[in-house]
Write an enzyme that holds these catalytic residues in place. Structure first.
Site, short mmCIF file in Angstrom:
data_model
loop_
_atom_site.label_atom_id
_atom_site.label_comp_id
_atom_site.label_asym_id
_atom_site.label_seq_id
_atom_site.Cartn_x
_atom_site.Cartn_y
_atom_site.Cartn_z
N HIS A 106 1.03 -1.21 -0.08
CA HIS A 106 0.13 -0.03 -0.13
C HIS A 106 0.77 1.18 0.18
O HIS A 106 1.99 1.13 0.49
CB HIS A 106 -0.81 0.17 1.19
CG HIS A 106 -0.30 0.23 2.54
ND1 HIS A 106 0.38 -0.84 3.26
CD2 HIS A 106 0.03 1.26 3.26
CE1 HIS A 106 1.03 -0.32 4.10
NE2 HIS A 106 0.60 0.77 4.49
N ASP A 108 0.51 5.09 1.58
CA ASP A 108 -0.31 5.70 3.03
C ASP A 108 -1.43 6.64 2.62
O ASP A 108 -1.16 7.60 1.80
CB ASP A 108 0.80 6.36 4.15
CG ASP A 108 1.61 5.65 4.67
OD1 ASP A 108 1.08 4.16 4.97
OD2 ASP A 108 2.57 5.79 4.93
N HIS A 263 4.74 0.34 0.05
CA HIS A 263 5.44 -0.67 1.18
C HIS A 263 4.80 -1.47 1.88
O HIS A 263 3.39 -1.56 1.69
CB HIS A 263 6.16 0.44 2.23
CG HIS A 263 5.08 1.21 3.07
ND1 HIS A 263 4.50 2.36 2.51
CD2 HIS A 263 4.47 0.93 4.14
CE1 HIS A 263 3.61 2.85 3.13
NE2 HIS A 263 3.47 2.01 4.61
N ARG A 278 4.13 6.30 13.47
CA ARG A 278 4.36 7.11 12.41
C ARG A 278 3.76 8.46 12.34
O ARG A 278 2.60 8.52 12.86
CB ARG A 278 3.61 6.20 11.09
CG ARG A 278 3.61 6.64 9.80
CD ARG A 278 2.74 6.25 8.87
NE ARG A 278 1.47 6.82 9.00
CZ ARG A 278 0.41 6.51 8.38
NH1 ARG A 278 0.32 5.50 7.63
NH2 ARG A 278 -0.82 7.13 8.70
#
Length: 302
Positions: A106, A108, A263, A278
């Site tokens: 995916h 983000d 990623h 994150r």
């Protein structure tokens, strides 16, 4: 003119490339005490290398991670719908004990109109082995497609739908009321459209901008053709020569450019605990080849 030619500052950082053009490691710096030139150099390096791994940041906490992010750009809330509990609102906590996994390729938050430009991920708790993260270079993947396929996908638009991953969570865990994202409280996850090929606003390079996590289908073609096109692009995007894999160590921080990467976090550590924090930086509306400004006129980031 691209940011790379305007501000060639990467020589200010101890960068070790991990491949010919994708991924780099940096040692010997403190993200909490960089000078302005080093911050600009990091921005430049992110455009060039797409993902950076900064070792030895053991002293960095959530507040310092957020402060660092604010020097790179505008920090968003942690996530449009996810509640990370007792952390700052800017932090998205990926906790394996609370279903905090990312074991699907995916990019983000592509299910919003302005997906984040940059993500900064800090290792908080690591399993004794496993839990590596992989990044794919979407620009290299696009450039290595056959010329005819490149020309075709340049014309396509795709739908990105966050309800597949977060719809149940929003309805049941949050009772239909998510977080405030760019002035709007998320009460439902409305699908959005983005170009299949995105032109990077700083470098002008083209890259694939579809991902299995959030892209539901291609606009204007049959379901079967859509599935076939996406399967071809996903298989090509994640070829080993387009991927760099990071084995996490305590004190590691990863920074990546969501405009040119996808990623995947390996879920191979059983019942061991893994926690990652994150933050994301505000991005812009993705632009495709048909609507992008001519090469050389891309805006330069501050």
């Amino acid at each position: 003119m691209s940011i790379l030619s305007v501000r060639p500052r990467t020589q200010q950082l101890p960068i070790t490339p991990l491949g010919p053009s994708f991924g780099a490691e940096i040692r010997g710096i403190d993200l909490g005490s960089l000078d302005d030139g080093q911050v600009l150099a990091l921005r430049e390096a992110l455009v060039q290398y797409k993902v950076l791994f900064v070792r030895g940041q053991d002293g960095l906490d959530d507040a310092q991670q957020i402060d660092f992010g604010r020097r790179l750009g505008e920090v968003t809330v942690g996530h449009p719908v996810h509640d990370s509990g007792d952390v700052a609102p800017e932090v998205y906590s990926l906790d394996s004990q609370d279903n905090g996994f990312a074991d699907v390729w995916h990019t983000d938050v592509t299910f919003v109109h302005r997906p984040p430009a940059i993500s900064v991920l800090r290792a908080v708790a690591l399993p004794p082995t496993g839990g590596d993260t992989n990044w794919a270079d979407s620009q290299l993947a696009y450039e290595s497609l056959s010329p005819g396929l490149r020309t075709y996908v340049d014309t396509l638009t795709a739908v990105h739908d966050g309800s597949r991953e977060f719809g149940y969570y929003l309805a049941q865990r949050r009772q239909g009321r998510g977080n405030l994202w760019e002035g709007e409280t998320f009460t439902e996850l409305v699908p959005v459209e983005h170009p299949v090929v995105r032109v990077h606003p700083e470098s002008g390079r083209k890259g694939l901008f579809v991902n299995p996590g959030f892209t539901s289908h291609i606009v204007g073609v049959s379901e079967y053709e859509s599935r076939g096109i996406l399967d071809i692009l996903y298989a090509h995007l994640t070829k080993p020569e387009h991927v760099v894999r990071h084995r996490w160590q305590p004190g590691d921080v990863a920074l990546w450019d969501n405009r040119s990467t996808a990623h995947y976090a390996n879920r191979d550590y059983g019942d061991h605990h893994r926690v990652m924090h994150r933050i994301t930086l505000r991005g812009d509306t993705p632009v495709g080849p048909r609507t992008a400004r001519p090469e050389g006129s891309a805006a330069v980031a501050p």
